[in-house]
Design an enzyme around this catalytic site. Structure first.
Site, PDB file in Angstrom:
ATOM      1  N   ALA A   1      -3.543  -8.044  -3.915  1.00 56.12           N
ATOM      2  CA  ALA A   1      -3.061  -6.685  -4.173  1.00 56.12           C
ATOM      3  C   ALA A   1      -4.240  -5.787  -4.512  1.00 56.12           C
ATOM      4  CB  ALA A   1      -2.091  -6.706  -5.342  1.00 56.12           C
ATOM      5  N   GLY A   2      -4.066  -4.518  -4.304  1.00 56.91           N
ATOM      6  CA  GLY A   2      -5.115  -3.584  -4.687  1.00 56.91           C
ATOM      7  C   GLY A   2      -4.466  -2.290  -5.107  1.00 56.91           C
ATOM      8  N   HIS A   3      -4.638  -1.940  -6.361  1.00 58.66           N
ATOM      9  CA  HIS A   3      -4.033  -0.712  -6.855  1.00 58.66           C
ATOM     10  C   HIS A   3      -5.115   0.270  -7.283  1.00 58.66           C
ATOM     11  CE1 HIS A   3      -0.094  -2.986  -7.918  1.00 58.66           C
ATOM     12  NE2 HIS A   3      -0.174  -2.656  -6.652  1.00 58.66           N
TER      13      HIS A   3
ATOM     14  N   THR B   1      -7.639  -1.284  -0.113  1.00 56.36           N
ATOM     15  CA  THR B   1      -8.326  -1.313  -1.412  1.00 56.36           C
ATOM     16  C   THR B   1      -9.014  -2.657  -1.610  1.00 56.36           C
ATOM     17  OG1 THR B   1      -6.405  -0.104  -2.204  1.00 56.36           O
ATOM     18  CG2 THR B   1      -7.961  -0.788  -3.865  1.00 56.36           C
TER      19      THR B   1
ATOM     20  N   ASP C   1       0.813  -1.224   0.000  1.00 56.43           N
ATOM     21  CA  ASP C   1       0.000   0.000   0.000  1.00 56.43           C
ATOM     22  C   ASP C   1       0.846   1.273   0.000  1.00 56.43           C
ATOM     23  OD1 ASP C   1      -2.264  -1.700   0.290  1.00 56.43           O
ATOM     24  OD2 ASP C   1      -1.827  -1.821   2.433  1.00 56.43           O
TER      25      ASP C   1
ATOM     26  N   ARG D   1      -6.137   0.667   7.965  1.00 55.02           N
ATOM     27  CA  ARG D   1      -4.726   0.273   8.093  1.00 55.02           C
ATOM     28  C   ARG D   1      -4.141   0.791   9.398  1.00 55.02           C
ATOM     29  NH1 ARG D   1      -3.819   2.325   2.097  1.00 55.02           N
ATOM     30  NH2 ARG D   1      -4.838   0.602   1.025  1.00 55.02           N
TER      31      ARG D   1
ATOM     32  N   GLN E   1       2.207  -6.006  -2.986  1.00 45.87           N
ATOM     33  CA  GLN E   1       2.600  -6.100  -1.567  1.00 45.87           C
ATOM     34  C   GLN E   1       3.871  -5.291  -1.299  1.00 45.87           C
ATOM     35  OE1 GLN E   1       1.782  -9.449  -3.128  1.00 45.87           O
ATOM     36  NE2 GLN E   1      -0.265  -8.741  -2.699  1.00 45.87           N
TER      37      GLN E   1
ATOM     38  N   LYS F   1       2.340   2.061  -5.122  1.00 44.33           N
ATOM     39  CA  LYS F   1       3.106   1.567  -6.274  1.00 44.33           C
ATOM     40  C   LYS F   1       2.346   1.752  -7.575  1.00 44.33           C
ATOM     41  CE  LYS F   1       3.246  -2.452  -4.298  1.00 44.33           C
ATOM     42  NZ  LYS F   1       2.704  -2.116  -2.983  1.00 44.33           N
TER      43      LYS F   1
HETATM   44  P1  IMP Z   1      -2.356 -12.895   2.025  1.00 40.27           P
HETATM   45  O1  IMP Z   1      -1.409 -12.351   1.008  1.00 40.27           O
HETATM   46  O2  IMP Z   1      -3.801 -12.673   1.673  1.00 40.27           O
HETATM   47  O3  IMP Z   1      -2.068 -14.330   2.366  1.00 40.27           O
HETATM   48  O4  IMP Z   1      -2.149 -12.080   3.380  1.00 40.27           O
HETATM   49  C1  IMP Z   1      -0.948 -12.173   4.154  1.00 40.27           C
HETATM   50  C2  IMP Z   1      -0.588 -10.825   4.757  1.00 40.27           C
HETATM   51  O5  IMP Z   1      -0.218  -9.916   3.714  1.00 40.27           O
HETATM   52  C3  IMP Z   1      -1.737 -10.143   5.504  1.00 40.27           C
HETATM   53  O6  IMP Z   1      -1.203  -9.394   6.575  1.00 40.27           O
HETATM   54  C4  IMP Z   1      -2.305  -9.191   4.455  1.00 40.27           C
HETATM   55  O7  IMP Z   1      -2.985  -8.102   5.039  1.00 40.27           O
HETATM   56  C5  IMP Z   1      -1.031  -8.752   3.776  1.00 40.27           C
HETATM   57  N1  IMP Z   1      -1.232  -8.305   2.388  1.00 40.27           N
HETATM   58  C6  IMP Z   1      -1.422  -9.074   1.312  1.00 40.27           C
HETATM   59  N2  IMP Z   1      -1.522  -8.323   0.206  1.00 40.27           N
HETATM   60  C7  IMP Z   1      -1.372  -7.049   0.589  1.00 40.27           C
HETATM   61  C8  IMP Z   1      -1.338  -5.797  -0.118  1.00 40.27           C
HETATM   62  O8  IMP Z   1      -1.452  -5.712  -1.337  1.00 40.27           O
HETATM   63  N3  IMP Z   1      -1.155  -4.688   0.653  1.00 40.27           N
HETATM   64  C9  IMP Z   1      -0.980  -4.758   1.996  1.00 40.27           C
HETATM   65  N4  IMP Z   1      -0.986  -5.894   2.680  1.00 40.27           N
HETATM   66  C10 IMP Z   1      -1.184  -7.032   1.992  1.00 40.27           C
END
Ligand code: IMP
Length: 436
Positions: A39-41, A304, A13, A310, A225, A16
């Site tokens: 991911a969320g962009h 996102t 977050d 957060r 991430q 990027k």
């Molecule tokens: P997972 O990737 O869904 O298995 O989550 C594992 C950890 O990574 C958790 O703490 C999620 O909140 C964090 N996480 C996964 N993707 C993102 C992202 O794009 N941004 C921020 N945190 C993420």
């Protein structure tokens, strides 16, 4: 032309997407190399806000070919939903420009069910995953029992693989977690439809990208991430299940290190984290509300993908130095500087105090990290609104000092500073010698 890589320097977050978007304007191909729809962009174009989870942000630019690399775990239902939403807004998402590596692994409803069941079983000790099935999909991949997108071109084999996969996971779901089983026949029917739709998009991404690079075209690897969510280099086990670091870009695309040009670390002017795990600089109370925002704006610190508030805190330079080392950042893009406007003073964490001793590194052990207290240096704030700044000289002196301090501490040049969510709200500071 080189492979340029965009990497999150913190816990994701960092913003990027907007730098991918900025760089994609001059890039021939944009590729995702790790993670999935966790991911969320958010990309803002004029008045329109695009929220993408899986399709590379570069899709907004007409010229860029967009690639899902082998390192990604792809949920085809989400992918198709994003394709349709983009197509509705007039974006070309045809097979000529949107490509999927045959070697990338697919996420199924069994992975989603396992993610949920596992988190529920962990209770208060949960990872706080996005519940998108990411961990279970990578477990299958590493356990050599995953299903790869290449099977979209082979419907019978795909159906067989789906049935076997769901049957196996249903045993775990029902016997170990006491959860509901997944309906294999329904999933096989859905995946047959997805396969028909996505088969024309399949490619050998490594060959495609290699040809592009050798033909003098530029390729951008779009990180998801962040460094501290890396399976090896992050705050394990409170991490994601892939390598969102520079090394992961190479294995996740099938491109060698000789091809790399820039590795741009994107770092927020403060720190945020979603999910569980240690966070030495975490703030609460008024500071947290000040940094997070209320959720009224799309750029406030709410996920996102999940909508979760957060966790936030001041900038942690111990983390930035760790990230710069692991990724070999050539330069840093600093985001959300505008959020700090109006503060009298801005603390930055320069070291940790661990059991009375000052340390300048990020400890490997979570237990030690949990005992670390941030050591802050306090810099002067600025009162001016910076959202209209477009050059270094436009920035208030205290903001310039803040930027310079970060670059010097991380021993890495800063090339861009974002001062608002709009596409144009970026100050290019690459010509300023910040390391002096
Ligand atoms: P997972 O990737 O869904 O298995 O989550 C594992 C950890 O990574 C958790 O703490 C999620 O909140 C964090 N996480 C996964 N993707 C993102 C992202 O794009 N941004 C921020 N945190 C993420």
């Amino acid at each position: 032309m080189p492979l340029n890589i965009i990497i999150g320097a913190q816990w994701g977050d960092e913003g990027k997407g907007r730098f991918t978007d900025l760089m994609a304007a001059d890039t021939d191909a944009v590729a995702r190399f790790s993670g999935g729809d966790n991911a969320g962009h958010t990309v803002t174009v004029g008045d329109e806000i695009f929220k993408l989870h899986l399709i590379p942000s570069g899709i907004i630019h007409e010229k860029a070919t967009c690639v899902i690399g082998n390192g990604v775990v792809m949920n085809p239902a989400v992918f198709i939903r994003e394709m349709d939403a983009l197509a509705e807004r007039g974006v070309d998402v045809g097979p000529g420009r949107l490509k999927i590596s045959r070697a990338c692994h697919i996420i199924t409803p069994a992975h989603l069910a396992l993610d949920k069941a596992k988190e529920m079983q962990l209770g208060t000790g949960k990872i706080g995953t996005t519940l998108r099935g990411i961990g279970p999909a990578y477990m299958d991949k590493i356990g050599r029992s995953g299903i790869r997108a290449g099977l979209f071109a082979h419907p019978e084999e795909l159906a067989e693989a789906i049935h076997a996969h769901i049957e196996t996971h249903n045993k775990t779901l029902t016997k170990i977690y006491g959860a509901e089983p997944v309906d294999a026949t329904a999933v096989a029917a859905d995946y047959a439809r997805y396969a028909q739709r996505l088969a024309p998009h399949l490619t050998d991404a490594s060959v495609l990208l290699d040809k592009s690079l050798r033909a003098g075209l530029s390729v951008l690897a779009e990180g998801a991430q962040g460094t501290f969510l890396d399976i090896d280099h992050g705050t394990y086990p409170f991490v994601t299940s892939s390598s969102p670091t520079a090394g992961g870009a190479l294995t996740g695309l099938g491109v060698g290190p000789k091809m790399v040009g820039r590795v741009i670390g994107v770092c927020k002017a403060f720190t945020s984290r979603v999910g569980s795990g240690p966070f030495p600089c975490e703030s609460d109370g008024e500071t947290a509300v000040r940094l997070r925002g209320t959720g009224a704006n799309p750029w406030d610190e709410f996920g996102t993908t999940t909508g979760r508030a957060r966790r936030v805190g001041w900038l942690d330079l111990v983390m930035l130095r760790h990230a710069s080392r692991i990724n070999s950042f050539t330069d840093i893009a600093l985001t959300k500087l505008d959020i700090l406007s109006g503060l009298a003073e801005i603390p930055v964490c320069v070291a940790y105090k661990l059991d009375g001793e000052v340390i300048d590194y990020f400890p490997y052990s979570l237990e030690e990290l949990g005992r670390c207290e941030p050591v802050f240096d306090v810099l002067a704030g600025w009162q001016e609104d910076v959202t209209g700044c477009r050059t270094w000289d436009d920035l208030p002196q205290a903001a310039q000092k803040y930027i310079e301090y970060i670059a010097k501490d991380a021993q890495t040049p800063i090339s861009y500073v974002s001062v608002g969510p709009g596409r144009a709200q970026v100050v290019d500071v690459s010509a300023v010698n910040l390391l002096g």
